[in-house]
Write a protein that holds these residues in place. Structure first.
Motif, short mmCIF file in Angstrom:
data_model
loop_
_atom_site.label_atom_id
_atom_site.label_comp_id
_atom_site.label_asym_id
_atom_site.label_seq_id
_atom_site.Cartn_x
_atom_site.Cartn_y
_atom_site.Cartn_z
N THR A 520 0.84 -1.20 0.00
CA THR A 520 0.00 0.00 0.00
C THR A 520 0.87 1.24 0.00
N LYS A 521 1.87 1.21 0.83
CA LYS A 521 2.76 2.36 0.93
C LYS A 521 3.51 2.58 -0.39
N LEU A 523 2.54 1.68 -3.39
CA LEU A 523 1.64 2.20 -4.43
C LEU A 523 1.43 3.70 -4.26
N ARG A 524 1.31 4.09 -3.01
CA ARG A 524 1.13 5.52 -2.76
C ARG A 524 2.37 6.31 -3.17
N TRP A 525 3.51 5.74 -2.88
CA TRP A 525 4.77 6.40 -3.23
C TRP A 525 4.90 6.56 -4.75
N LYS A 527 2.57 6.63 -6.94
CA LYS A 527 1.60 7.62 -7.40
C LYS A 527 2.17 9.03 -7.24
N ARG A 528 2.80 9.22 -6.09
CA ARG A 528 3.33 10.55 -5.79
C ARG A 528 4.49 10.89 -6.75
#
Lengths: 563, 213
Positions: A520-521, A523-525, A527-528
Motif C-alpha cells: 500500500t505504501k 503504491l502511494r509512493w 503515485k506521488r
C-alpha cells in the motif's frame, strides 16, 4: 485484457495466439494437457500453499479473462511432460560436477565466442542455449560455441521439426527432467531454446520471438524470406555476419533487464519539468522525413517523440525500442562518430527499413546520452546531423550534463529506501492506468539492485524468482492474479490488476499483513512520484506528412546489393 | 593556422579550412573503424562490426594549411553495401583497407578499386591502399611487395599500418591529406566549387537506380 494474459517474457504480446493465418500447420499445445481445456477462469482453487488469491482485496471487480488466446489441445498434444520440474530445474544431478556455479553457466570459460568447445561439459551445462537454423537445417546462430561445430545437433533439431511437420502438426516444446526445449518457426527460420532456467515455455517462446525480431531488425522479414526463396540452402550467416554479438547482447539483456519480461521500457527518473524541456527540444529539432526521435541512456529511455502521422499508424512498441537500443548499444562501443544505418522496427513494419541516425551527445562517457533519430529517407543524414546539433546545443543550454550526471555517480536512479518501507527489498512496477496517449509506450520502474542483490549471482536468483512468478501470473492455462510466495531467502508478492502489474520482494520474515502494508505504501509512493518515474505525456511533432505517412515503404534496398 | 594562404587559396574565405570527403572501404573486420578511432581518439579496442556507416570529422594541419577530413567509415558487411554506395558520391579520397593476414581481403580491396574506377576518373579521387594489422606479422598472407606492386600499378598511395600498435596510422592519413592538398593546388580549389556539380550528379544517380529497380 486478453492480450495481457498472453504477455509472456518481455517482448511479444500474446505469444500463444496462433491465430496467424499464415501459419499453415495446426498448433499442438498444452501446458498441462489435463487441466487446460476446462479451466478458462483465471483464479481456480489455489493449489500450492504459496498462492493466496484474495488475500488482498481486489480493487476492481472485473476479472481479467486471461484465456482465450491459448489454443487448446483438442488435437494431439506433442508436449511430453515427463516431469514438471520448473523449480527443480538446475538442481538435477545428472551432470557430473553441476554445482551452483555451473548452474549459472559460469564454469564454462567465457573466452572468445567461437572458441568454446561444444563437446565440453561446460557447454552442455550452460543455463540456456538458443539456436537459430534455416529450414534446410543450416546453422545460423548459437548463443554459445561455434554454430558450425553444431551442424549435427542442429540437424537433429530440424529432423524433429520436420518429422512433426510431416504429420501436419508443429512441435512446440519438449520437457525433460531438468530442461525445457522450445521450438519456434518463423518463416524460413527455426529457433530453438534449451533451458534450465525457471522460465516457462511461453516466456522462452517470447525470447525466441525477440531473437527473431532482432534478426528481422537487421535484414527485414521480406529480406530473409526472399533470400531463402532464391536459395533454400542459403547460408544466412553471410548476411548476418557481425550480428551474433547483437543477439548475444539481446539474450544477456533478457537475463538482466526486466523490460524484456514485462514488455515495457524503463525510464530514467528525471524531474518532470526537465524531461518536458528535453521533449520540447526534440520537438524543435525535426527534419522533413523524421518519424521518431529518441533520447536514451544505455537501455534507459530519457524521452521519445514521435511524428503525428506516424503515430496514427502505429505507436512505438517497447519491443521495437528494446531491439533498437540493443542494436545501438551493441554496435557503438566507442560512442564516437555519427552512425547512419538502415534498421527495421519489426512491430512497426517488419518489411521496411527506417534509416537510423545515432550519435552520442557530450564527451563525458558517464552520462552518455544517445540520440537516435529514425527517418524514412535514406539521404537524410545531413538533415538529421543538423537536428543533432540543435539537440546538443539545447542540452548545453539546459545544463543537462549537471542533471544527468546525478551528482557525478552515473545516471540518475533511486534506491528502494526512497519508498520508506524497511521490509521492501526490491520491486518491479508497471502501470496500466495512464492517460490514453501515454499507452503508446508501456513503461515500468524499479529501484537499483542493492543490498542482498548486489552480487551477480544473487541478482540472477532474484530474477529467476521474478520470471517464475511472472510465468505463473501469465500462465496460459491457469493464470493467477495474486501470488504470495515464500521463498527460502525472501518473500515475494506478485499482483496484476487492471491498473498495474507489480512484483515486490520482501525480507523473508515479513508477515502477510506487513507485506500488504508495504505494498500500500509503495503504491502511494509511486503515485506521488509518477511524474518523475514515467514519461507521462510523450511529445509529438509534425513533419512533412508525405513520406512518413505509411512508414518506410522502400523495402530493404540495402539487401538487394548484398546478394 | 590561418597565416598561410600563400600558395593557392581559392577566392574568398581565407580562414576556411579545406574540406575533403574521405571514404574508408574494405571487407569486414580488416580494421577500418579501428584506423579511424586510432586517428581520432588514439585508442584501440575490440569493437563490433560497424552498422551502416559512421561519420567522423578530423581537423589536420599540413604544411601550414588547415584541412578538415570528413571521414565516412563504411561497414564491410555486404548487407550494407548499397547504403554505403550512397557515400561514394562526391568523395575526394578513398582509403582501401585490407588485412595483411587475410588474402581474401586483399582481393576485396582490389575489387573495391574496380568499383571506384567505374565511378570516378583517376584525377577526381585520391586513393590510398592500406594493409592493416602488421601486428599479425606471423600470420601474414599478403606480402609488403604484393601490396606495393598493386598500388604502383594503379598509381595508388600505399602504406602498411597497425591500428592496434599505432603504427603509421596518422602517417597514412597525413600522406593522403598531403596528396589531397597537392591536387587542390593543381586544380585551384575545385572542392568548394565542386559542390553543386556533385549535387546534380547525385540526383542523376538516384534516378538511374530507380529505373534499374
Amino acid at each position: 485484457m486478453e492480450a495481457r494474459g498472453g504477455v509472456g517474457a518481455g517482448s511479444a504480446p500474446a505469444p500463444e495466439a496462433s491465430g496467424d493465418p499464415e501459419r499453415p500447420f495446426r498448433v499442438a499445445s498444452a501446458q498441462e494437457p489435463a487441466g487446460a481445456p476446462g479451466s478458462p477462469e483465471a483464479c481456480g482453487p489455489p493449489r500450492a500453499d504459496e498462492e493466496l488469491p484474495g488475500a488482498l482485496a481486489e480493487p476492481e471487480k472485473e476479472a481479467p479473462t486471461h484465456l482465450g488466446v491459448h489454443e487448446l489441445s483438442g488435437q494431439t498434444s506433442l508436449e511430453k511432460k515427463d516431469n514438471k520440474g520448473s523449480k527443480d530445474a538446475g538442481r538435477a544431478g545428472k551432470m557430473p560436477g553441476t554445482g551452483d556455479g555451473s548452474q549459472r553457466g559460469e564454469l564454462a570459460a567465457p573466452g572468445p565466442r567461437d572458441e568454446e568447445d561444444v563437446t565440453a561439459e561446460g557447454w552442455r551445462s550452460r543455463r540456456k542455449h538458443v539456436f537459430v537454423l534455416s529450414e534446410a537445417g543450416k546453422p545460423i546462430y548459437s548463443r554459445y560455441g561455434n554454430e558450425e561445430a553444431l551442424s549435427a545437433t542442429m540437424g537433429v533439431m530440424m529432423a524433429l521439426v520436420s518429422f512433426i511437420q510431416s504429420g501436419d502438426n508443429a512441435i512446440r516444446s519438449i520437457y525433460s527432467d531438468d530442461r525445457t526445449l522450445v521450438f519456434l518457426q518463423q518463416g524460413p527460420l527455426v529457433l530453438v531454446a534449451v533451458s534450465r532456467t525457471p522460465q516457462s515455455a511461453a516466456q522462452l517462446r517470447c525470447e525466441l520471438l525477440g531473437v527473431h525480431a532482432q534478426i528481422v531488425s537487421v535484414l527485414t522479414r521480406a529480406g530473409v524470406a526472399r533470400v531463402f526463396e532464391r536459395q533454400r540452402s542459403y547460408d544466412l550467416r553471410r548476411l548476418l555476419a557481425g550480428s551474433e554479438r547483437i543477439l548475444d547482447s539481446l539474450l544477456d539483456g533478457a537475463e538482466r533487464e526486466p523490460g524484456f519480461l514485462l514488455g515495457a521500457v524503463r525510464c530514467l527518473p528525471l524531474p518532470a519539468p526537465f524531461r518536458d524541456s528535453l521533449g520540447a527540444l526534440l520537438q524543435r529539432a525535426t527534419a522533413p522525413s523524421l518519424a521518431f526521435s529518441i533520447l536514451a541512456a544505455g537501455r534507459h529511455l530519457v524521452t521519445a517523440a514521435q511524428e503525428r502521422a506516424v503515430l496514427e499508424d502505429c505507436r512505438l512498441d517497447p519491443a521495437d525500442l528494446h531491439l533498437l537500443l540493443n542494436l545501438v548499444g551493441a554496435s557503438s562501443a566507442f560512442r564516437a562518430g555519427e552512425v547512419w544505418a538502415p534498421v527495421c522496427l519489426p512491430r512497426f513494419n517488419p518489411d521496411g527499413f527506417f534509416y537510423a541516425y545515432v550519435s552520442y551527445l557530450g564527451d563525458n562517457t558517464d552520462y552518455a546520452i544517445c540520440l537516435v533519430l529514425l527517418s524514412t529517407d535514406r539521404e537524410a543524414f545531413h538533415a538529421l546531423a543538423g537536428c543533432k546539433r540543435i539537440v546538443e546545443e539545447g542540452l548545453q543550454a539546459l545544463g543537462a550534463s549537471r542533471v544527468l550526471a546525478g551528482g557525478g555517480v552515473g545516471l540518475p536512479s533511486y534506491g528502494v529506501s526512497a519508498v520508506g518501507t524497511p521490509d521492501l527489498r526490491h520491486f518491479l512496477y508497471k502501470p496500466f492506468d495512464v492517460p490514453d496517449n501515454y499507452r503508446q509506450l508501456p513503461q515500468f520502474t524499479s529501484p537499483e539492485m542493492e543490498g542482498p542483490y548486489a552480487s551477480e549471482c544473487e541478482r540472477q536468483r532474484l530474477f529467476d524468482l521474478y520470471y517464475h512468478l511472472h510465468g505463473r501470473l501469465h500462465s496460459p492455462s491457469r493464470p493467477l492474479r495474486l501470488i504470495y510466495h515464500v521463498a527460502e531467502k525472501e518473500t515475494l508478492l506478485a499482483w496484476v490488476t487492471p491498473k498495474f502489474e507489480l512484483y515486490a520482494c520482501f525480507n523473508p520474515l515479513v508477515t502477510k499483513s506487513g507485506a500488504i502494508h508495504a505494498v500500500t505504501k509503495l503504491l502511494r509512493w509511486v503515485k506521488r512520484e509518477e511524474d518523475r518515474l514515467f514519461i507521462r505525456y510523450p511529445p509529438k511533432y509534425s513533419t512533412a506528412p508525405g513520406p512518413a505517412r505509411h512508414g518506410p515503404n522502400r523495402t530493404d534496398s540495402a539487401l538487394e546489393n548484398g546478394l | 593556422m590561418a597565416q598561410t594562404k600563400g600558395n593557392t587559396q581559392p577566392e574568398g574565405a581565407p580562414h576556411q579550412p579545406f574540406v575533403f570527403k574521405v571514404v574508408l572501404l574494405g571487407s569486414s573486420s580488416v580494421g577500418k573503424s579501428s584506423l579511424v578511432i586510432r586517428l581520432i581518439k588514439n585508442d584501440f579496442k575490440e569493437i563490433l562490426p560497424t552498422m551502416g556507416c559512421a561519420f567522423f570529422t578530423q581537423m589536420m594541419e599540413i604544411d601550414n594549411s588547415a584541412l578538415k577530413l570528413e571521414i565516412w567509415d563504411t561497414a564491410g558487411q555486404e548487407k550494407y553495401h548499397s547504403v554505403c554506395h550512397l557515400y561514394f558520391r562526391g568523395a575526394n579520397a578513398a582509403i582501401l583497407v585490407y588485412d595483411i593476414a587475410n588474402k581474401d581481403s586483399f582481393q576485396r580491396a582490389q575489387n573495391w578499386w574496380k568499383e571506384l574506377e567505374n565511378e570516378f576518373s583517376p584525377d577526381e579521387i585520391v586513393v590510398i591502399l592500406v594493409g592493416n594489422k602488421t601486428d599479425l606479422e606471423d600470420s601474414r598472407e599478403v606480402t609488403l611487395e604484393e601490396g606495393k606492386a598493386f598500388a604502383e600499378s594503379k598509381k595508388l598511395l600505399f602504406m602498411e599500418t597497425s591500428a592496434k600498435l599505432n603504427y603509421q596510422v596518422t602517417e597514412a592519413f597525413t600522406a593522403l591529406a598531403r596528396e589531397l592538398l597537392k591536387r587542390e593546388e593543381q586544380n585551384g580549389g575545385q572542392t568548394q566549387q565542386g559542390e553543386p556539380r556533385v549535387d546534380l550528379k547525385t540526383t542523376r544517380i538516384v534516378k538511374n537506380k530507380c529505373c534499374l529497380d
